[in-house]
Design an enzyme around this catalytic site. Structure first.
Site, PDB file in Angstrom:
ATOM      1  N   TYR A 142       0.900  -1.198   0.033  1.00  0.00           N
ATOM      2  CA  TYR A 142      -0.167  -0.094  -0.077  1.00  0.00           C
ATOM      3  C   TYR A 142       0.698   1.131  -0.024  1.00  0.00           C
ATOM      4  CZ  TYR A 142      -4.182   2.404   1.510  1.00  0.00           C
ATOM      5  OH  TYR A 142      -5.108   3.565   1.618  1.00  0.00           O
ATOM      6  N   ARG A 195      -6.005  10.400 -10.916  1.00  0.00           N
ATOM      7  CA  ARG A 195      -5.316  10.953  -9.772  1.00  0.00           C
ATOM      8  C   ARG A 195      -4.792   9.911  -8.767  1.00  0.00           C
ATOM      9  NH1 ARG A 195      -5.497  10.347  -4.891  1.00  0.00           N
ATOM     10  NH2 ARG A 195      -7.066  11.297  -4.066  1.00  0.00           N
ATOM     11  N   LYS A 213      -5.690  -1.755  -2.585  1.00  0.00           N
ATOM     12  CA  LYS A 213      -6.799  -1.505  -1.700  1.00  0.00           C
ATOM     13  C   LYS A 213      -7.630  -2.858  -1.345  1.00  0.00           C
ATOM     14  CE  LYS A 213      -6.954   3.268  -1.686  1.00  0.00           C
ATOM     15  NZ  LYS A 213      -6.894   3.886  -0.495  1.00  0.00           N
ATOM     16  N   GLU A 285     -12.072   5.056  -6.696  1.00  0.00           N
ATOM     17  CA  GLU A 285     -10.718   5.321  -6.128  1.00  0.00           C
ATOM     18  C   GLU A 285      -9.843   6.104  -6.891  1.00  0.00           C
ATOM     19  OE1 GLU A 285     -10.086   4.070  -3.046  1.00  0.00           O
ATOM     20  OE2 GLU A 285      -8.532   5.786  -3.050  1.00  0.00           O
ATOM     21  N   ASP A 286      -9.217   7.037  -6.484  1.00  0.00           N
ATOM     22  CA  ASP A 286      -8.403   7.740  -7.301  1.00  0.00           C
ATOM     23  C   ASP A 286      -8.757   8.385  -8.751  1.00  0.00           C
ATOM     24  OD1 ASP A 286      -7.121   7.624  -5.036  1.00  0.00           O
ATOM     25  OD2 ASP A 286      -5.263   6.574  -5.841  1.00  0.00           O
ATOM     26  N   ASP A 308     -14.080   6.607  -1.906  1.00  0.00           N
ATOM     27  CA  ASP A 308     -12.813   6.383  -0.616  1.00  0.00           C
ATOM     28  C   ASP A 308     -12.166   7.662  -0.487  1.00  0.00           C
ATOM     29  OD1 ASP A 308     -11.555   5.049   1.212  1.00  0.00           O
ATOM     30  OD2 ASP A 308      -9.872   4.748  -0.188  1.00  0.00           O
ATOM     31  N   ASP A 309     -11.860   8.633  -1.610  1.00  0.00           N
ATOM     32  CA  ASP A 309     -11.124   9.741  -1.494  1.00  0.00           C
ATOM     33  C   ASP A 309     -11.758  10.821  -1.082  1.00  0.00           C
ATOM     34  OD1 ASP A 309      -8.381   8.842  -2.755  1.00  0.00           O
ATOM     35  OD2 ASP A 309      -9.800   8.458  -4.418  1.00  0.00           O
ATOM     36  N   ASN A 450      -0.215  11.962  -0.043  1.00  0.00           N
ATOM     37  CA  ASN A 450       0.382  10.806  -0.353  1.00  0.00           C
ATOM     38  C   ASN A 450       1.393  10.769  -1.690  1.00  0.00           C
ATOM     39  OD1 ASN A 450      -0.426   9.302   2.082  1.00  0.00           O
ATOM     40  ND2 ASN A 450      -2.417   9.040   1.196  1.00  0.00           N
TER      41      ASN A 450
HETATM   42  N1  LIG Z   1      -4.491  10.358   3.833  1.00  0.00           N
HETATM   43  C1  LIG Z   1      -5.335   9.772   2.991  1.00  0.00           C
HETATM   44  O1  LIG Z   1      -6.100   8.703   3.450  1.00  0.00           O
HETATM   45  C2  LIG Z   1      -5.637  10.541   1.852  1.00  0.00           C
HETATM   46  C3  LIG Z   1      -6.967  10.344   1.100  1.00  0.00           C
HETATM   47  C4  LIG Z   1      -7.241  11.012  -0.112  1.00  0.00           C
HETATM   48  C5  LIG Z   1      -6.060  11.751  -0.540  1.00  0.00           C
HETATM   49  N2  LIG Z   1      -5.079  11.860  -0.093  1.00  0.00           N
HETATM   50  C6  LIG Z   1      -4.039  12.856  -0.715  1.00  0.00           C
HETATM   51  O2  LIG Z   1      -4.335  14.074  -0.653  1.00  0.00           O
HETATM   52  C7  LIG Z   1      -3.799  14.612  -1.984  1.00  0.00           C
HETATM   53  C8  LIG Z   1      -4.916  15.496  -2.771  1.00  0.00           C
HETATM   54  O3  LIG Z   1      -5.787  14.273  -2.913  1.00  0.00           O
HETATM   55  P1  LIG Z   1      -7.305  15.034  -3.684  1.00  0.00           P
HETATM   56  O4  LIG Z   1      -8.224  13.869  -3.960  1.00  0.00           O
HETATM   57  O5  LIG Z   1      -7.999  15.932  -2.663  1.00  0.00           O
HETATM   58  O6  LIG Z   1      -6.987  15.766  -4.622  1.00  0.00           O
HETATM   59  P2  LIG Z   1      -7.542  16.893  -5.616  1.00  0.00           P
HETATM   60  O7  LIG Z   1      -6.853  17.043  -7.091  1.00  0.00           O
HETATM   61  O8  LIG Z   1      -9.094  16.507  -5.722  1.00  0.00           O
HETATM   62  O9  LIG Z   1      -7.241  18.076  -4.680  1.00  0.00           O
HETATM   63  C9  LIG Z   1      -6.062  18.978  -4.781  1.00  0.00           C
HETATM   64  C10 LIG Z   1      -6.304  20.378  -4.501  1.00  0.00           C
HETATM   65  O10 LIG Z   1      -5.225  20.811  -4.020  1.00  0.00           O
HETATM   66  C11 LIG Z   1      -5.179  22.097  -4.475  1.00  0.00           C
HETATM   67  N3  LIG Z   1      -3.799  22.692  -4.944  1.00  0.00           N
HETATM   68  C12 LIG Z   1      -2.991  22.408  -6.069  1.00  0.00           C
HETATM   69  N4  LIG Z   1      -1.763  23.000  -5.708  1.00  0.00           N
HETATM   70  C13 LIG Z   1      -1.910  24.052  -4.604  1.00  0.00           C
HETATM   71  C14 LIG Z   1      -1.191  24.995  -3.914  1.00  0.00           C
HETATM   72  N5  LIG Z   1      -0.093  25.121  -4.545  1.00  0.00           N
HETATM   73  N6  LIG Z   1      -1.476  25.198  -2.812  1.00  0.00           N
HETATM   74  C15 LIG Z   1      -2.794  24.940  -2.363  1.00  0.00           C
HETATM   75  N7  LIG Z   1      -3.589  24.110  -2.914  1.00  0.00           N
HETATM   76  C16 LIG Z   1      -3.181  23.847  -3.941  1.00  0.00           C
HETATM   77  C17 LIG Z   1      -6.042  22.195  -5.971  1.00  0.00           C
HETATM   78  O11 LIG Z   1      -6.408  23.355  -6.061  1.00  0.00           O
HETATM   79  C18 LIG Z   1      -7.134  20.907  -5.229  1.00  0.00           C
HETATM   80  O12 LIG Z   1      -8.022  21.715  -4.379  1.00  0.00           O
HETATM   81  C19 LIG Z   1      -3.158  13.402  -2.511  1.00  0.00           C
HETATM   82  O13 LIG Z   1      -1.741  13.571  -2.304  1.00  0.00           O
HETATM   83  C20 LIG Z   1      -3.919  12.291  -2.141  1.00  0.00           C
HETATM   84  O14 LIG Z   1      -2.826  11.141  -2.042  1.00  0.00           O
HETATM   85  C21 LIG Z   1      -4.905  11.343   1.196  1.00  0.00           C
HETATM   86  O1  LIG Z   2      -4.191   5.249  -1.266  1.00  0.00           O
HETATM   87  C1  LIG Z   2      -3.868   5.924  -0.036  1.00  0.00           C
HETATM   88  O2  LIG Z   2      -2.821   5.788   0.461  1.00  0.00           O
HETATM   89  C2  LIG Z   2      -4.979   7.095   0.553  1.00  0.00           C
HETATM   90  C3  LIG Z   2      -5.691   8.005  -0.439  1.00  0.00           C
HETATM   91  O3  LIG Z   2      -6.529   6.751  -0.718  1.00  0.00           O
HETATM   92  C4  LIG Z   2      -5.114   8.528  -1.565  1.00  0.00           C
HETATM   93  O4  LIG Z   2      -5.434   8.399  -2.669  1.00  0.00           O
HETATM   94  O5  LIG Z   2      -3.819   9.133  -1.437  1.00  0.00           O
HETATM   95 MG   LIG Z   3      -7.284   7.263  -2.990  1.00  0.00          MG
END
Ligand SMILES: NC(=O)c1ccc[n+]([C@@H]2O[C@H](COP(=O)([O-])OP(=O)(O)OC[C@H]3O[C@@H](n4cnc5c(N)ncnc54)[C@H](O)[C@@H]3O)[C@@H](O)[C@H]2O)c1
Ligand SMILES: O=C(O)C[C@H](O)C(=O)O
Ligand SMILES: [Mg+2]
Length: 612
Positions: A142, A195, A213, A285-286, A308-309, A450
């Site tokens: 993962y 994504r 996943k 997912e993604d 999930d996201d 991530n």
């Molecule tokens: N920890 C977890 O469980 C988890 C879950 C989902 C997503 N994530 C992570 O979160 C991140 C974003 O995922 P997402 O699905 O929200 O993506 P997304 O593309 O939907 O959103 C990204 C956001 O970041 C903003 N952004 C881009 N550049 C920026 C900057 N310089 N300053 C401020 N904001 C900026 C964009 O405008 C957008 O609103 C990824 O790295 C993903 O891996 C983590």
């Molecule tokens: O896949 C992960 O580790 C968490 C989340 O779903 C992501 O997209 O970053």
């Molecule tokens: Mg994800």
């Protein structure tokens, strides 16, 4: 009692009304019978006669293979005697061997390839090994290594694991689903690869994510491997590096969008219902931001689906925030939360935070006033000069002059909580972190992006810039931290993997179709409740990863109970003992007998002549 078939599968047209299922457990079947049935499914033999199954097929089938753990009796009966070395190993010895084998690799990608090879050879052993070593193996199967594997998927890909459905298969998606050899699929994780983590558009190479996943579905929540199906919808990629890469495994074309894309996804959803029934869970997912929100709105309530996201991430982050209140002594609505990023993750978390604050007695307006969101253009404000706020962002737009940088927003908002989910590695600069430390006694810092390279800051950054007062969590794992006084802090992993396996287990067990937001808040509360004082004392807002399987069952239990209370369950009769009901349906990582037990005289269950 036989496992009940998913309701209405393989009917000619998709229907989405509620359908009652019978009590869908496999309690009444012995493991030998279940294994035998499965061989029939794969066409390796007659499902009613174990003797006709080729022993060689058992060695080649990952779901049936035991490797050197086949007993002498099994080897002889199955005709595989001599195909294995003389030594018979216990599964425990094999697990030990896995440990030795994986430790030989230094490169995480090689560890990943080893583990996927093990999964291709011997499912039971893979899940036992991963399940018994969650903290060490999760970073391989993962986040973060799976991200690297996706970037190199052309190199890593060995054997079919899941389905690739391309835009050119439009009109024939049901036929492709029929090519998958398992018929009792209860859960699909699907991506279109746009994504992948914070790595962007990886096209068909995103397949590593559904595979990873779903391996957690089994390893962390005991959902049976053959009930899980990873799917990649290949509609092309806009990633030029991928398109130019001779090793790229997907369609070499730019992404299809618009009506053709929408019809393709519609057809996919209906084909899943037709093939596997309306209770088959479809976890999105993604997907890219625009499609993720749109598709969730379109399909929720009509299909058994969640994103999930957006939703899983919301639940894990809110769980962490609820746990943090036990340290800060505040209510959630007394916090000011700044988000770096206003995408799927951030907006999902913000919405669930509002719901949790309302549950505390706060008004919707006041709850929203506690939330500040920053996207690539700066603070989200009403009448933004650039315009272009979608309805999700509009909900959180501030009546404020434009503010461009995160640091300036921190100066203005003076947050108690800072959450990063924008995939901008290092966005929480030492200066921002020091400000968080100056404003708060215990600043809450979540670096959720991530993989590790995209994290807003490291655990060391968070602690060292706040006199070790930060309450820190991150999406990818960070090593423990030793404070100046010698205390060990173990930052928790704020990753949706704490939520989706248990949530899915509950959904499948109760046959829930309409996965409404109350289930997400419930999952968040359930997870927060599990966090004990010892976890908090060690700086973690989440239970240790070694306990994550128990967390999944506890979350599933709450989900199932709530489903019956709110008339969202479709499996009847309602079980008397929810936990027993759930556990009876879970995968057993131990090997089943490969041949029927041979009774030797005197049998315990037969009346002997000398006893008369
Ligand atoms: N920890 C977890 O469980 C988890 C879950 C989902 C997503 N994530 C992570 O979160 C991140 C974003 O995922 P997402 O699905 O929200 O993506 P997304 O593309 O939907 O959103 C990204 C956001 O970041 C903003 N952004 C881009 N550049 C920026 C900057 N310089 N300053 C401020 N904001 C900026 C964009 O405008 C957008 O609103 C990824 O790295 C993903 O891996 C983590
Ligand atoms: O896949 C992960 O580790 C968490 C989340 O779903 C992501 O997209 O970053
Ligand atoms: Mg994800």
């Amino acid at each position: 009692m036989s496992p009940a078939p998913p309701a209405q599968r393989d009917k000619t047209s998709a229907t989405h009304g509620a359908v009652k299922q019978s009590y869908a457990t496999s309690v009444g079947k012995c493991t030998y019978e279940m294994e035998r049935d499965r061989i029939g499914i794969w066409g390796c033999g007659d499902s009613t006669s174990a003797n006709k199954i080729s022993g060689l097929d058992r060695l080649r089938h990952p779901g049936l293979n035991k490797g050197m753990a086949f007993t002498i009796e099994e080897r002889q009966t199955l005709g595989i005697h001599g195909l294995l070395p003389a030594r018979v190993k216990s599964q425990e010895e094999q697990v030990q061997m896995c440990k030795l084998s994986i430790e030989r690799y230094e490169d995480p990608l090689n560890k990943y390839i080893y583990l996927m090879g093990l999964l291709d050879r011997n499912e039971h052993l893979f899940y036992r090994f991963v399940g018994e070593n969650v903290a060490d193996m999760m970073p391989i199967v993962y986040t973060p290594t799976v991200g690297l594997a996706c970037q190199k998927y052309g190199l890593v890909y060995r054997r079919p694991r899941g389905l690739f459905i391309t835009i050119h298969d439009k009109g024939h998606i049901y036929d492709i689903l029929k090519n998958w050899p398992e018929t009792d699929v209860r859960a699909i994780v699907v991506t279109d690869g746009e994504r992948i983590l914070g790595l962007g558009d990886l096209g068909a190479c995103g397949m590593g994510i559904p595979v990873g996943k779903l391996s957690l579905y089994t390893a962390l929540a005991g959902i049976k491997p053959h009930q899980c199906l990873p799917i990649t919808l290949d509609v092309g990629t806009n990633n030029q590096t991928m398109l130019d890469d001779p090793l790229y495994i997907g369609l070499r074309q730019r992404r299809v969008r618009g009506p053709q894309y929408d019809e393709f996804i519609d057809e996919f959803m209906d084909a899943v219902v037709r093939r596997y029934g309306q209770n088959c869970l479809i976890q999105f997912e993604d997907f890219g931001n625009a499609n993720a929100f749109r598709l969730l709105e379109k399909y929720r309530g009509k299909y058994c689906t969640f994103n999930d996201d957006i939703q899983g991430t919301a639940a894990v982050a809110v769980a962490g925030l609820l746990a943090s209140l036990r340290i800060t002594g505040k209510k959630l609505c007394e916090n000011t939360i700044v988000f770096q990023g206003a995408g799927e993750a951030s907006l999902g978390i913000a919405s669930l935070c509002v719901m949790a604050m309302i549950a505390e007695g706060c008004s919707d307006e006041k709850a929203r006033s506690r939330i500040w969101m920053v996207d690539s253009k700066g603070l989200i404000v009403k009448n933004r000069p650039e315009g272009g706020l979608n309805e999700h962002k509009e909900r959180f737009a501030k009546d404020h002059a434009p503010v461009r940088t995160l640091e300036e927003v921190v100066d203005v908002a003076k947050p108690s909580v800072l959450i990063g989910a924008a995939a901008i590695g290092g966005a929480f600069t030492p200066s921002i972190l020091r400000k968080m430390g100056a404003i708060n006694d215990r600043p809450v810092i979540f670096a959720l992006s991530n993989p590790t390279s995209k994290a807003e800051c490291t655990a060391i950054d968070a602690y060292s810039n706040t006199d070790e007062r930060a309450i820190f969590a991150s999406g990818s794992p960070f090593p423990e931290y030793r404070t100046k006084s010698g205390r060990i802090l173990r930052p928790g992993q704020g990753n949706n993997s704490y939520i989706f396996p248990g949530l899915a287990l509950g959904i499948i067990c109760a046959g829930i179709i309409d996965i409404s937001e109350d289930f997400m808040l419930l999952a968040a509360e359930a997870l927060a409740e599990i966090v004990c004082q010892e976890d908090l004392d060690q700086g973690s807002l989440y239970p240790p990863l070694k306990d994550i399987q128990d967390c999944s069952v506890k979350i599933a239990k709450k989900i199932v109970e709530h489903a019956y209370q709110t008339n969202k369950a479709s499996v009847f009769p309602q079980p008397e003992n929810t936990e027993e009901f759930i556990r009876a349906q879970m995968y057993d990582v131990r090997y089943a007998a490969a041949v029927p037990p041979v009774y030797t005289w005197p049998r315990d269950d037969v009346l002997r002549v000398d006893m008369i």
